[in-house]
Write an enzyme that holds these catalytic residues in place. Structure first.
Site, short mmCIF file in Angstrom:
data_model
loop_
_atom_site.label_atom_id
_atom_site.label_comp_id
_atom_site.label_asym_id
_atom_site.label_seq_id
_atom_site.Cartn_x
_atom_site.Cartn_y
_atom_site.Cartn_z
N PRO A 88 -13.65 24.91 -10.88
CA PRO A 88 -12.93 23.74 -10.35
C PRO A 88 -13.83 22.74 -9.64
O PRO A 88 -13.43 21.61 -9.40
CB PRO A 88 -11.89 24.33 -9.39
CG PRO A 88 -12.22 25.75 -9.22
CD PRO A 88 -13.12 26.17 -10.34
N GLU A 115 -13.20 34.20 -6.20
CA GLU A 115 -13.34 33.00 -5.37
C GLU A 115 -14.59 32.22 -5.73
O GLU A 115 -14.87 31.20 -5.12
CB GLU A 115 -13.39 33.37 -3.88
CG GLU A 115 -12.30 34.28 -3.42
CD GLU A 115 -10.91 33.83 -3.83
OE1 GLU A 115 -10.17 34.67 -4.40
OE2 GLU A 115 -10.57 32.66 -3.62
N ARG A 153 -12.56 19.81 -32.55
CA ARG A 153 -11.99 18.69 -33.31
C ARG A 153 -13.06 17.73 -33.82
O ARG A 153 -12.82 17.00 -34.76
CB ARG A 153 -10.97 17.93 -32.45
CG ARG A 153 -9.75 18.79 -32.12
CD ARG A 153 -8.70 18.07 -31.30
NE ARG A 153 -8.06 17.01 -32.05
CZ ARG A 153 -8.30 15.71 -31.90
NH1 ARG A 153 -9.16 15.31 -31.00
NH2 ARG A 153 -7.68 14.85 -32.64
N ASP A 168 -6.96 9.13 -32.14
CA ASP A 168 -6.26 9.77 -31.05
C ASP A 168 -6.20 9.00 -29.77
O ASP A 168 -7.00 8.13 -29.53
CB ASP A 168 -6.93 11.10 -30.74
CG ASP A 168 -6.15 12.16 -31.40
OD1 ASP A 168 -4.94 12.07 -31.34
OD2 ASP A 168 -6.77 13.05 -31.98
CL1 6GU Z 1 -12.88 25.20 -15.14
N1 6GU Z 1 -11.71 26.87 -13.45
C1 6GU Z 1 -10.81 27.17 -12.52
N2 6GU Z 1 -10.78 28.38 -12.01
N3 6GU Z 1 -9.89 26.32 -12.09
C2 6GU Z 1 -9.92 25.11 -12.64
C3 6GU Z 1 -10.85 24.71 -13.60
C4 6GU Z 1 -11.76 25.64 -13.99
N4 6GU Z 1 -10.62 23.44 -13.93
C5 6GU Z 1 -9.59 23.06 -13.19
N5 6GU Z 1 -9.15 24.05 -12.42
#
Ligand code: 6GU
Length: 240
Positions: A88, A115, A153, A168
């Site tokens: 994330p 985590e 794609r 697209d």
């Molecule tokens: Cl790549 N991993 C995780 N754990 N949460 C996420 C993500 C990735 N992308 C958005 N949220």
């Protein structure tokens, strides 16, 4: 292209890799996918892959050794490759990134869990960190599937009609116009007249305007006036 997915949960990918266009691409050899169980690179009788964070705090951290060793064992030196950590905190994934990644001969997708992943993994073997959006998932597996679909794609032969990739949402910079198929009337809802007469200029104009209208309404951030025609701009003015 060869995609190597490193994960603690290899079973998550089974149906994904067997079905639909990804399944066909794999069957036809347009895309080769290996799913590697990180636990296979963990040492000791219990093959432990995680541990508590130095400095304290909640949750567990993925240990560096099994991840680094799994990458090293599966990175093919003779192929031009890119190792991506799904996390994330990564750079936000986008259509241009999907296209860029499609040029590599090998993609290694490392699925984070718990985590976090020990920072030395990033320092030693990761070329790029990617997030698929501003929300938190329980791990990188679903994000890896998102990346595989978006990249696949662009590989020759995976999507039957190359025009459908070019047309697209996002490739044109606008959201896609609404689509209709038979029947002409369903539960009192008619297909728009412009699509029924076989007048291709009229159809193109209708589609362009619907794409502009939808984009203005839902994703005004995508609109780049410098990439629009004077007719586009004229139409948008009428909707402000
Ligand atoms: Cl790549 N991993 C995780 N754990 N949460 C996420 C993500 C990735 N992308 C958005 N949220």
């Amino acid at each position: 292209m060869r995609v190597t997915i490193l994960t603690l949960f290899p079973q998550i990918f089974r149906g994904f890799l067997e079905e639909s266009l990804i399944g066909k691409a794999v069957e036809q050899g347009l895309l080769k996918v290996d799913v590697v169980d990180i636990r296979g690179y963990a040492s000791g009788k219990h093959r432990v892959t995680d541990d508590t964070p130095f400095g304290g705090g909640v949750g567990m951290v993925l240990k560096p050794e099994p991840v680094v060793e799994a990458v090293e064992a599966h990175r093919l030196e003779k192929l031009k490759g890119r190792a991506v950590l799904l996390t994330p905190r990564g750079e936000l994934f986008s259509q241009p990134m999907a296209r860029e990644l499609s040029a590599f001969q090998q993609l290694l997708l490392i699925c984070g869990r718990y985590e976090g992943v020990d920072e030395r993994v990033t320092k030693l073997v990761v070329d790029q960190e990617i997030s698929i959006g501003d929300y938190v998932l329980m791990g990188g597996e679903v994000a890896a599937m998102v990346v595989v679909e978006a990249v696949a794609r662009y590989l020759p032969g995976v999507v039957g009609d190359p025009d459908s990739v070019a047309e697209d949402s996002f490739s044109s910079g606008l959201l896609k116009y609404p689509q209709y198929t038979r029947p002409r009337e369903y539960r009192g809802l008619e297909v728009p007249e412009a699509l029924l007469e076989g007048d291709h200029r009229k159809i193109e104009r209708w589609r362009r305007r619907e794409a502009l209208r939808l984009t203005l309404e839902r994703r005004p951030d995508l609109i780049r006036p410098d990439r629009l025609s004077s007719e586009d701009l004229e139409f948008l003015k009428g909707h402000l």
